[in-house]
Design an enzyme around this catalytic site. Structure first.
Site, short mmCIF file in Angstrom:
data_model
loop_
_atom_site.label_atom_id
_atom_site.label_comp_id
_atom_site.label_asym_id
_atom_site.label_seq_id
_atom_site.Cartn_x
_atom_site.Cartn_y
_atom_site.Cartn_z
N SER A 299 10.77 26.98 18.67
CA SER A 299 9.53 27.11 19.40
C SER A 299 8.37 27.42 18.44
CB SER A 299 9.69 28.18 20.49
OG SER A 299 8.61 28.18 21.39
N ASP A 355 12.84 19.24 27.31
CA ASP A 355 12.02 20.37 26.84
C ASP A 355 10.55 19.97 26.83
OD1 ASP A 355 11.08 22.67 25.74
OD2 ASP A 355 12.19 22.52 23.86
N HIS A 407 14.57 24.81 27.13
CA HIS A 407 13.91 25.17 25.88
C HIS A 407 14.68 26.22 25.09
CE1 HIS A 407 10.73 25.73 22.99
NE2 HIS A 407 10.51 26.97 23.36
#
Length: 477
Positions: A299, A355, A407
Site C-alpha cells: 500500500s 484491489d 487489499h
C-alpha cells in the site's frame, strides 16, 4: 502475522466476534503467548478450529460442495521449501526484469522470495502500536523473533520513523479524531534488516532489506488523499520532468523532532533509511562480499519503497536495487518511471485484480491514455514489471465485494503462494496456511470456520511507560 504456519505463531490469540474480549493475561501462563484453539461452545457449538496439521479432521464442518477446500490442506507442510538460489540470484533479484520467471509459469524460487519479502513487510503491521503514538511494540533485536520470522534469516539493523504532522482545519481534525497530531509527531514506518550468514549463503549475496509500513494513522491517510504531482527532490541530470505525488514525498522527506521512541533528532525517514543502508553496504563490501538492496512495502509502503529505491540508486549507482511491492498506488508520472529504469532499479509490482488502491491516484488520467497525453508531466503512471493475481482464482476466498480484504497483504501472499500462471487455477501444492488471510479481514469462506480479524498480540518488549503485556490490534489498510 506474516509466517508460514499458524502453529509457529507467537504472542497471538485467535478471537472472533463471538468471543469475549478478555486480555491475554486471563489465559494460563503456558498458553499466554501462543496460538490457541477456539472453544467450540463459544462459537455456538461449531466445530473447533484446527491448525493446518489437523484441519482435515474437521471435515464435518465443510459441506459436500466444498470438499475440495478441505482436501487441499491434506499433507501440506508447515513451511515452503527454501532452495539454494545462489547460482541465479541476479535473475531472481530482477536484473533482467524477471524475464522468463513470471511467464509462462511463475518460477517456484521467485514465488518463495516474493512471499519472503511480503512476510518482512507484514511485520511492519503486526508490530505496529497504533494506540500509542505510532510506535513499535518490540525492540529491533526482538522484532522478527517475536513475530515468528526468525526462519527468514534476517537481522534488524534499526528502525525508521516518519513525521506525520499535517496542518488541518479544526473541523477536519475533529472529524478524523486527530487529537494526537502534535507538533513534531513521528510514527514508526518500518525497519532496515540484513541477511544473516546462512541466508546470505543460500541467496548468493548479503541482502539488505528496507521494509516500509502501509497506512495505519489518520494523518497518513490524509497524505495519501493528496493528489498533486511535484518535482522529485533527488533529480538526475536529464530527469527534470520526473514528478511524484506530493503526499508520498512529504511523508518520505519531512523531518520531525526526536521523541522517546525516535532518537533521530531532526531527521526524515529518507535520511534514517539511507544512513543505515549506506553503513551496511560499506561494512559488507569492506569484507569483500556482494551486496544487494531489496525494498519492500504494501500500500503506502509500496509507494515509499519506490521513492527509497530512486534515492538509493541515485546515491549508489553500482548497488543492485530492486523493489517488491504489494497493492501499491501509482507514485509518479511516466518520466519518474523512466528515470528509475535509467538508474537501474528493478521493480516487481504485485497487484490484485479486485484491489482498488493500485488504481489510485490517477483513476481517470493515467498510463492507459494515448501516447501524447501519457507524456504530459501531470499524468500518473505505474512503474516496473507487474504480477497480477486474482481473488476469484482461490477456492478459499469469498466472491463478494470486499475492498479491504482484497487489499490486505495476507490476501496478497495467499494469492502469490497459489499462483501458477495467468490462465490457470490455484495450485494444489500451495503451502501457506490459509488461516493467515483472516488476520485483519473476513475474506475466507464461511465453510472454513475461521473467524474474521482474529489477530491479537501482546508485546513482550514495550516502553517502560506502558503496561506489560500491552495488547493491541494492528490495523492494515
Amino acid at each position: 502475522m506474516a509466517m508460514s504456519s499458524l502453529s509457529s505463531l507467537s504472542h497471538c490469540t485467535p478471537t472472533s466476534n463471538h468471543l469475549s474480549r478478555r486480555g491475554v493475561n486471563d489465559l494460563p501462563a503456558r498458553r499466554r503467548f501462543s496460538a490457541v484453539l477456539l472453544d467450540k461452545d463459544r462459537l455456538h457449538r461449531k466445530p473447533r478450529l484446527a491448525l493446518s496439521s489437523d484441519l482435515p479432521t474437521a471435515a464435518h464442518a465443510v459441506t459436500q460442495k466444498h470438499q475440495s477446500l478441505e482436501h487441499a490442506f491434506r499433507g501440506a507442510p508447515a513451511k515452503s521449501p527454501r532452495e539454494d538460489i545462489s547460482a541465479r540470484w541476479r535473475e531472481i533479484h530482477g536484473m533482467g526484469d524477471w524475464e522468463g520467471l513470471l511467464d509462462p509459469l511463475l518460477h517456484p524460487w521467485l514465488r518463495r522470495e516474493i512471499v519472503k519479502y511480503g512476510e518482512l513487510a507484514q511485520a511492519t503491521y503486526d508490530a505496529f502500536d497504533a494506540h500509542h503514538l505510532g510506535s513499535c511494540c518490540y525492540s529491533p533485536r526482538g522484532l522478527l523473533n517475536h513475530l515468528g520470522l526468525a526462519q527468514n534469516g534476517y537481522i534488524v539493523s534499526g528502525y525508521v520513523y516518519a513525521a506525520t504532522r499535517v496542518e488541518l482545519p479544526r473541523w477536519l481534525r475533529s472529524l478524523l479524531h486527530a487529537d494526537a497530531w502534535a507538533a513534531g509527531e513521528s510514527h514508526w514506518m518500518g525497519y532496515v534488516a540484513v541477511s544473516d550468514d546462512a541466508e546470505s549463503q543460500r541467496i548468493g549475496r548479503r541482502d539488505i532489506v528496507v521494509a516500509w509500513r502501509g497506512t495505519a494513522a489518520a494523518s497518513e491517510w490524509f497524505k495519501d488523499l493528496q493528489s498533486r504531482l511535484e518535482p522529485i527532490e533527488v533529480q538526475r541530470r536529464g530527469g527534470e520532468h520526473a514528478r511524484v505525488e506530493h503526499g508520498f514525498q512529504s511523508l518520505y522527506r519531512s523531518r520531525s523532532a526526536s521523541t522517546a521512541r525516535n532518537k533521530n533528532s531532526d531527521s526524515s525517514a529518507s535520511e534514517q533509511a539511507m544512513a543505515q543502508v549506506t553503513r551496511l553496504v560499506s561494512l559488507y563490501r569492506a569484507r569483500g562480499e556482494e551486496v544487494s538492496l531489496t525494498i519492500t512495502g504494501h500500500s503506502l509502503g509500496g509507494a515509499l519503497a519506490l521513492l527509497n529505491a530512486h534515492e538509493a540508486a541515485s546515491v549508489m549507482p553500482d548497488l543492485p536495487v530492486s523493489v517488491a511491492s504489494f497493492g501499491a498506488p501509482r507514485v509518479g508520472n511516466a518520466a519518474f518511471g523512466d528515470e528509475l529504469r535509467r538508474l537501474g532499479a528493478h521493480v516487481l509490482r504485485v497487484v490484485a485484480e479486485q484491489d482498488l488502491v493500485p488504481k489510485m491516484p490517477g483513476l481517470l488520467v493515467n498510463e492507459s491514455v494515448d501516447k501524447d497525453c501519457r507524456a504530459h508531466e501531470g499524468v500518473y503512471a505505474h512503474v516496473g514489471t507487474e504480477l497480477r493475481v486474482d481473488t476469484h482464482v482461490s477456492p478459499y476466498l469469498k466472491r463478494g465485494f470486499d475492498p479491504a480484504g482484497a487489499h490486505g497483504l495476507e490476501t496478497y501472499m495467499h494469492l502469490v503462494d497459489g499462483y501458477m500462471c495467468r490462465r490457470s487455477g490455484f495450485r494444489a501444492e500451495a503451502k501457506r496456511d490459509v488461516w493467515l488471510v483472516n488476520k485483519a479481514c473476513a475474506m475466507l469462506k464461511e465453510e472454513l470456520r475461521v473467524p474474521s480479524c482474529w489477530y491479537r498480540h501482546a508485546a513482550h518488549e514495550v516502553p517502560h511507560d506502558l503496561p506489560s503485556p500491552y495488547q493491541v490490534v494492528p490495523v492494515a489498510c
